[in-house]
Design a protein around this motif. Structure first.
Motif, PDB file in Angstrom:
ATOM      1  N   UNK A 137      14.663  -2.313 -18.999  1.00  0.00           N
ATOM      2  CA  UNK A 137      15.372  -2.294 -20.623  1.00  0.00           C
ATOM      3  C   UNK A 137      14.385  -2.131 -21.578  1.00  0.00           C
ATOM      4  N   UNK A 138      13.007  -2.540 -21.658  1.00  0.00           N
ATOM      5  CA  UNK A 138      12.037  -2.169 -22.553  1.00  0.00           C
ATOM      6  C   UNK A 138      11.808  -0.762 -23.012  1.00  0.00           C
ATOM      7  N   UNK A 139      11.964  -0.064 -21.851  1.00  0.00           N
ATOM      8  CA  UNK A 139      11.813   1.415 -21.873  1.00  0.00           C
ATOM      9  C   UNK A 139      12.862   1.952 -22.608  1.00  0.00           C
ATOM     10  N   UNK A 140      14.264   1.682 -22.167  1.00  0.00           N
ATOM     11  CA  UNK A 140      15.651   2.144 -22.954  1.00  0.00           C
ATOM     12  C   UNK A 140      15.586   1.617 -24.173  1.00  0.00           C
ATOM     13  N   UNK A 141      15.088   0.514 -24.605  1.00  0.00           N
ATOM     14  CA  UNK A 141      15.213   0.079 -25.911  1.00  0.00           C
ATOM     15  C   UNK A 141      14.382   0.795 -26.708  1.00  0.00           C
TER      16      UNK A 141
END
Length: 163
Positions: A137-141
């Motif tokens: 989720x950090x990468x997508x965010x």
């Protein structure tokens, strides 16, 4: 003078690429340590393979937004070259909105999944599976954030020179 948006994008790009590169270096060291232990010392600890897997996934996902902005990802820009400028602009807006929508959706879904596996621990490292899964989720965010800052401008392409 760069605008606040341009400066924020530049700082965000540099920070995420630096972080992804650091994770890649740690990944390389973990792999080399595992190879040394396996073939020279006679037995590798199980955690080296698992750590290497988690680190490569985290480094790729954290760099995803910066690579998208730089145009370093794989994409075919043939349609953009063939369309008239008005339709090309519409296509750029569509691609930008689609990227932001998919990135936010990916961040939400992967965050829920990361939280749902908190009761499980990894076999090699013995940590909650939520910890390494939070890189998704950090990468997508970060992709959504950097795409939002970039705006619906045409993406850069890597031009091939014919000699």
């Amino acid at each position: 003078m760069l605008s606040l948006r341009s400066r924020s994008l530049l700082v965000s790009q540099k920070a995420t690429l630096w972080l992804a590169s650091s994770l890649l270096l740690i990944d390389l060291l973990a792999i080399l340590f595992g190879v040394f232990m396996r073939y020279i010392a006679g037995g590798a600890p199980i955690w080296t393979d698992e750590l290497a897997r988690y680190l490569i996934i985290a480094s790729v996902l954290l760099a995803m937004g910066a690579v998208w902005i730089e145009g370093g990802h794989m994409r075919v820009a043939l349609i953009e070259r063939l369309l008239p400028s008005g339709l090309c602009r519409l296509l750029n807006v569509y691609q930008w909105l689609l990227t932001i929508t998919l990135a936010i959706g990916g961040a939400v879904v992967s965050y829920r999944y990361a939280m749902s596996v908190s009761m499980f621990t990894s076999s090699g490292l013995g940590v909650s599976r939520t910890i390494p899964m939070l890189s998704v989720p950090a990468g997508f965010a970060l992709l959504a954030w950097q795409a939002l800052l970039y705006g619906p401008a045409p993406l850069k392409t890597i031009a091939e020179e014919v000699e």
